[in-house]
Design an enzyme around this catalytic site. Structure first.
Site, PDB file in Angstrom:
ATOM      1  N   GLY A   8     -58.468 -16.631 -12.308  1.00 21.99           N
ATOM      2  CA  GLY A   8     -59.552 -16.585 -13.285  1.00 21.99           C
ATOM      3  C   GLY A   8     -60.690 -15.726 -12.786  1.00 21.99           C
ATOM      4  O   GLY A   8     -61.862 -16.041 -12.974  1.00 21.99           O
ATOM      5  N   VAL A  58     -51.501 -19.012 -14.755  1.00 24.51           N
ATOM      6  CA  VAL A  58     -51.204 -19.832 -13.579  1.00 24.51           C
ATOM      7  C   VAL A  58     -50.651 -21.200 -13.940  1.00 24.51           C
ATOM      8  O   VAL A  58     -50.107 -21.901 -13.077  1.00 24.51           O
ATOM      9  CB  VAL A  58     -52.439 -19.982 -12.664  1.00 24.51           C
ATOM     10  CG1 VAL A  58     -52.847 -18.640 -12.066  1.00 24.51           C
ATOM     11  CG2 VAL A  58     -53.605 -20.641 -13.394  1.00 24.51           C
ATOM     12  N   ASN A  84     -59.841 -20.833  -9.289  1.00 22.90           N
ATOM     13  CA  ASN A  84     -60.992 -20.900 -10.178  1.00 22.90           C
ATOM     14  C   ASN A  84     -60.606 -20.997 -11.655  1.00 22.90           C
ATOM     15  O   ASN A  84     -61.411 -21.436 -12.469  1.00 22.90           O
ATOM     16  CB  ASN A  84     -61.873 -19.664  -9.968  1.00 22.90           C
ATOM     17  CG  ASN A  84     -62.942 -19.528 -11.012  1.00 22.90           C
ATOM     18  OD1 ASN A  84     -63.929 -20.259 -11.016  1.00 22.90           O
ATOM     19  ND2 ASN A  84     -62.769 -18.591 -11.932  1.00 22.90           N
ATOM     20  N   SER A 136     -65.358 -29.831 -10.360  1.00 23.62           N
ATOM     21  CA  SER A 136     -66.530 -29.919 -11.226  1.00 23.62           C
ATOM     22  C   SER A 136     -67.185 -31.275 -11.006  1.00 23.62           C
ATOM     23  O   SER A 136     -66.499 -32.265 -10.708  1.00 23.62           O
ATOM     24  CB  SER A 136     -66.136 -29.779 -12.698  1.00 23.62           C
ATOM     25  OG  SER A 136     -67.223 -30.110 -13.546  1.00 23.62           O
ATOM     26  N   TYR A 149     -60.665 -32.892 -19.332  1.00 26.89           N
ATOM     27  CA  TYR A 149     -61.295 -32.067 -18.302  1.00 26.89           C
ATOM     28  C   TYR A 149     -61.627 -32.903 -17.056  1.00 26.89           C
ATOM     29  O   TYR A 149     -61.369 -32.479 -15.925  1.00 26.89           O
ATOM     30  CB  TYR A 149     -62.568 -31.429 -18.861  1.00 26.89           C
ATOM     31  CG  TYR A 149     -63.218 -30.418 -17.945  1.00 26.89           C
ATOM     32  CD1 TYR A 149     -62.647 -29.168 -17.743  1.00 26.89           C
ATOM     33  CD2 TYR A 149     -64.406 -30.711 -17.285  1.00 26.89           C
ATOM     34  CE1 TYR A 149     -63.239 -28.237 -16.903  1.00 26.89           C
ATOM     35  CE2 TYR A 149     -65.012 -29.784 -16.445  1.00 26.89           C
ATOM     36  CZ  TYR A 149     -64.422 -28.554 -16.264  1.00 26.89           C
ATOM     37  OH  TYR A 149     -65.022 -27.622 -15.428  1.00 26.89           O
ATOM     38  N   ALA A 151     -60.185 -35.681 -16.087  1.00 30.63           N
ATOM     39  CA  ALA A 151     -58.932 -36.021 -15.410  1.00 30.63           C
ATOM     40  C   ALA A 151     -58.408 -34.851 -14.597  1.00 30.63           C
ATOM     41  O   ALA A 151     -57.933 -35.021 -13.461  1.00 30.63           O
ATOM     42  CB  ALA A 151     -57.887 -36.457 -16.435  1.00 30.63           C
ATOM     43  N   LYS A 153     -60.094 -32.318 -13.226  1.00 31.89           N
ATOM     44  CA  LYS A 153     -60.917 -32.002 -12.060  1.00 31.89           C
ATOM     45  C   LYS A 153     -60.888 -33.121 -11.023  1.00 31.89           C
ATOM     46  O   LYS A 153     -60.949 -32.853  -9.810  1.00 31.89           O
ATOM     47  CB  LYS A 153     -62.349 -31.704 -12.495  1.00 31.89           C
ATOM     48  CG  LYS A 153     -62.473 -30.422 -13.330  1.00 31.89           C
ATOM     49  CD  LYS A 153     -61.924 -29.199 -12.593  1.00 31.89           C
ATOM     50  CE  LYS A 153     -62.182 -27.900 -13.344  1.00 31.89           C
ATOM     51  NZ  LYS A 153     -61.701 -26.713 -12.621  1.00 31.89           N
ATOM     52  N   ILE A 182     -73.507 -24.252 -14.563  1.00 23.87           N
ATOM     53  CA  ILE A 182     -73.678 -22.878 -14.095  1.00 23.87           C
ATOM     54  C   ILE A 182     -73.720 -21.949 -15.305  1.00 23.87           C
ATOM     55  O   ILE A 182     -72.917 -22.084 -16.233  1.00 23.87           O
ATOM     56  CB  ILE A 182     -72.523 -22.466 -13.157  1.00 23.87           C
ATOM     57  CG1 ILE A 182     -72.347 -23.489 -12.023  1.00 23.87           C
ATOM     58  CG2 ILE A 182     -72.769 -21.068 -12.601  1.00 23.87           C
ATOM     59  CD1 ILE A 182     -73.540 -23.671 -11.122  1.00 23.87           C
TER      60      ILE A 182
END
Length: 238
Positions: A8, A58, A84, A136, A149, A151, A153, A182
């Protein structure tokens, strides 16, 4: 000369990481899926190192292998792997589509497994290497509407610890970096209400910058006696 694979890596945090490693004299493999990195490749090469772009999803086992194979074919080694690549498909659990859950898990979690699976034998043979997985703070905050999301991370953090134990005896470090809010294209699309909520909870009262994440990732990748750790970068949110 050392070589880094950045998944990424064409935009946002990944782009900043690629540029940081290049500035430190590292050859770069920029993995991308949709955004062509031609301009970034030129920018990296202007820093005096070599770079290639490799299109690969990926989340697909064979495409992740092709990414690592492309790095070996061009540079003959893999010194750094930065996972990433990531996506979000938010929604309340009662409304979330199975496809949205699967897509986030497949890219964020399985994608991290896939690249580590294919890069780790190379690093083991080299008896050196560093893996940094981008997690994250969502894994700790467990925000409503982000079950998939969160789960993914949280899984990345657990997998990081496990793989660190497997590879440590050969001098390979495996760590995670967990950014907060960010400034990227992805966060720009969030509503003003959400952004205001974030600022109320961040001690530094500002959003993070992609280059700040990149600086931390480079440090973690080169901190030789740290492994199995997750380092947060969230302005004092958590």
């Amino acid at each position: 000369m050392k070589t880094a694979i950045i998944t990424g890596g064409a935009k946002g945090i990944g782009r900043a990481i690629a540029l940081k490693f290049a500035k430190e004299g590292v050859n770069i493999v920029v993995n991308y899926f949709s955004t062509e990195p031609a301009a970034l490749i030129s920018e990296i090469e202007a820093l005096g190192v070599e770079a290639i772009g490799v299109k690969a999803d990926v989340s697909k086992f064979d495409e992740a292998k092709a990414l690592v194979d492309a790095c070996m074919e061009r540079f003959g080694r893999v010194d750094y792997l930065v996972n990433n690549a990531g996506i979000t498909k938010d929604g309340l659990i009662m409304m979330m589509k199975e496809a949205d859950f699967d897509a986030v898990i497949d890219t964020n979690l399985k994608g991290t497994f896939n690249t580590m699976r294919h890069a780790s034998p190379i690093m083991l043979k080299q008896k050196s290497g560093a893996i940094v997985n981008i997690a994250s703070i969502a894994a700790f905050l467990c925000n409503a509407g982000q079950a998939n999301y969160t789960a993914s991370k949280a899984g990345v953090i657990g997998m990081t610890k496990s793989v660190a134990r497997e590879l440590g005896s050969r001098g390979i470090t495996v760590n995670a970096v967990a950014p907060g809010f960010i400034e990227t294209d992805m966060t720009d699309d969030l509503s003003d209400k959400i952004k205001e909520y974030v600022l109320q909870n961040v001690a530094l009262k500002r959003f993070g910058k992609a280059h700040e994440v990149a600086e931390l990732v480079y440090f973690v990748a080169n901190c030789g006696y740290m492994t199995g750790e997750t380092v947060t970068l969230d302005g004092g949110w958590t």
